[in-house]
Design an enzyme around this catalytic site. Structure first.
Site, PDB file in Angstrom:
ATOM      1  N   LYS A  41      -1.715  39.670  12.545  1.00  0.00           N
ATOM      2  CA  LYS A  41      -0.540  39.529  13.611  1.00  0.00           C
ATOM      3  C   LYS A  41      -0.361  37.992  13.745  1.00  0.00           C
ATOM      4  O   LYS A  41       0.827  37.444  13.875  1.00  0.00           O
ATOM      5  CB  LYS A  41      -1.033  39.862  14.729  1.00  0.00           C
ATOM      6  CG  LYS A  41      -1.159  41.588  14.854  1.00  0.00           C
ATOM      7  CD  LYS A  41      -1.618  42.149  16.248  1.00  0.00           C
ATOM      8  CE  LYS A  41      -1.763  43.615  16.165  1.00  0.00           C
ATOM      9  NZ  LYS A  41      -2.295  44.247  17.217  1.00  0.00           N
ATOM     10  N   GLN A  79      -6.113  42.810  22.211  1.00  0.00           N
ATOM     11  CA  GLN A  79      -6.480  43.725  21.242  1.00  0.00           C
ATOM     12  C   GLN A  79      -7.429  44.756  21.639  1.00  0.00           C
ATOM     13  O   GLN A  79      -8.173  44.604  22.546  1.00  0.00           O
ATOM     14  CB  GLN A  79      -7.224  42.834  19.878  1.00  0.00           C
ATOM     15  CG  GLN A  79      -7.318  43.798  18.923  1.00  0.00           C
ATOM     16  CD  GLN A  79      -6.019  44.240  18.140  1.00  0.00           C
ATOM     17  OE1 GLN A  79      -4.890  43.609  18.259  1.00  0.00           O
ATOM     18  NE2 GLN A  79      -6.094  45.435  17.331  1.00  0.00           N
ATOM     19  N   ASP A 104       2.916  44.447  23.894  1.00  0.00           N
ATOM     20  CA  ASP A 104       2.258  45.666  23.171  1.00  0.00           C
ATOM     21  C   ASP A 104       2.654  47.125  23.748  1.00  0.00           C
ATOM     22  O   ASP A 104       2.557  48.018  23.388  1.00  0.00           O
ATOM     23  CB  ASP A 104       0.954  45.496  23.643  1.00  0.00           C
ATOM     24  CG  ASP A 104       0.073  45.419  22.300  1.00  0.00           C
ATOM     25  OD1 ASP A 104       0.582  45.830  21.221  1.00  0.00           O
ATOM     26  OD2 ASP A 104      -1.054  44.780  22.200  1.00  0.00           O
TER      27      ASP A 104
HETATM   28  N1  GUN Z   1      -5.367  48.615  18.708  1.00  0.00           N
HETATM   29  C1  GUN Z   1      -5.022  49.149  17.787  1.00  0.00           C
HETATM   30  N2  GUN Z   1      -3.748  48.939  17.679  1.00  0.00           N
HETATM   31  C2  GUN Z   1      -3.141  48.242  18.512  1.00  0.00           C
HETATM   32  C3  GUN Z   1      -2.207  47.608  19.111  1.00  0.00           C
HETATM   33  O1  GUN Z   1      -1.006  47.857  18.407  1.00  0.00           O
HETATM   34  N3  GUN Z   1      -2.271  46.708  19.960  1.00  0.00           N
HETATM   35  C4  GUN Z   1      -3.494  46.250  20.583  1.00  0.00           C
HETATM   36  N4  GUN Z   1      -3.307  45.469  21.521  1.00  0.00           N
HETATM   37  N5  GUN Z   1      -4.461  47.031  20.220  1.00  0.00           N
HETATM   38  C5  GUN Z   1      -4.422  47.767  19.326  1.00  0.00           C
END
Ligand code: GUN
Length: 291
Positions: free
Chosen positions: A53, A97, A120
């Site tokens: 990311k 995350q 998110d």
């Molecule tokens: N863990 C798995 N997918 C995601 C996501 O799209 N965002 C976040 N913050 N954590 C995740």
């Protein structure tokens, strides 16, 4: 033989659009979009995802801020960091995350994020709005939004289609189901207690697999001609692979190719879309902050 829905190609288009708009902001003297990623603990997959990311942000011209905290971080410290990021005008999006290490209250952390920075889409207000008719969340969660864009840009007709979602997680299954309902599909959500799972899946015109079980969906779970979206990312042992392991989805891909009408590969399907949607959300957050 199924059409392969190439998430990478569509994700690259979206990333290019974001990069172009970000460059135009810069030329107009507006603030550079900024994304803060917070990673708590040492889950290896989370480290890989966050690194991807951050790299994607930099390539799109988005400023990337990064906070890596130990698994022992107290709840209050994490919430203090979120408050600091909420107040920082250079940070337009905040990504914590998931999953968080045991002992941390995920809901409280997500609730602490300013909804205008909730790129998110996991803040309870944003998710709550998604679940209600006529209400607009500010942001959609990246993976579910990526699934929808992939379906739409591939010309898949959702109106009146029977859609089956395998899995009911907060991150994928549940929000995907809500988005499919909004797109006028008739939606069934399957989970560990579902009876006649195979038959239910085999009734789907559109099947979204998001359970995290390697190659669970077999050939006879798929209706001939169905569109299969595989959200699973599972690492399995493979002595023939260079690393001794390889990634597979929740769908037995080779078998599915013979019967599905269209299918996403793993890797190269939904994964790249998730990152592209996060970048698009961060740009949207920067635009929101301008107004
Ligand atoms: N863990 C798995 N997918 C995601 C996501 O799209 N965002 C976040 N913050 N954590 C995740």
């Amino acid at each position: 033989m199924a059409t392969i829905l190439d998430g990478k190609v569509i994700a690259d288009e979206i990333r290019a659009e974001v990069a172009e708009k970000t460059a135009a902001r810069k030329a107009a003297g507006k603030r550079q979009p900024g994304l803060a990623a917070v990673l708590v603990g040492d889950d290896p997959a989370s480290h890989v995802y966050v690194k991807m990311k951050r790299k994607a942000c930099e390539k799109a011209g988005i400023q990337s801020f990064y906070y890596e905290l130990p698994a022992s971080t107290p709840q209050a410290e994490l919430e203090t960091l979120v408050a600091k990021l909420n107040a920082d005008p250079a940070v337009h999006g905040i990504l914590v995350q998931l999953p968080l290490p045991k002992g941390l209250d995920e809901e409280r952390v997500l609730q602490a994020i300013d909804i205008r920075k909730d790129v998110d889409g996991f803040h309870p207000l944003n998710i709550g709005r998604l679940a209600q008719k006529g209400r607009e969340p500010l942001f959609l969660p990246a993976t579910p939004a990526g699934v929808m864009v992939l379906l739409q840009r591939s010309g898949v007709k959702l109106e009146g289609a029977n859609a089956v979602v395998l899995g009911r997680s907060n991150i994928v299954g549940m929000p995907v189901a809500l988005l499919l309902i909004e797109a006028n599909a008739t939606v069934t959500v399957c989970h560990s207690r579902t009876k006649n799972l195979k038959e239910v899946c085999a009734s789907a015109d559109v099947l979204v697999a998001a359970v995290g079980r390697p190659e669970m969906v077999k050939r006879d779970w798929i209706k001939p001609g169905a569109v299969v979206i595989d959200v699973g990312v599972n690492r399995i042992d493979d002595p023939t692979a260079e690393k001794g392991t390889r990634l597979v989805g929740d769908v037995a891909y080779e078998e599915a190719l013979d019967v599905a009408g269209a299918i996403t590969p793993v890797p190269g399907g939904v994964g790249p879309m998730t990152i592209a949607m996060l970048l698009a959300n961060t740009l949207k957050a920067a635009e929101l902050a301008d107004s």
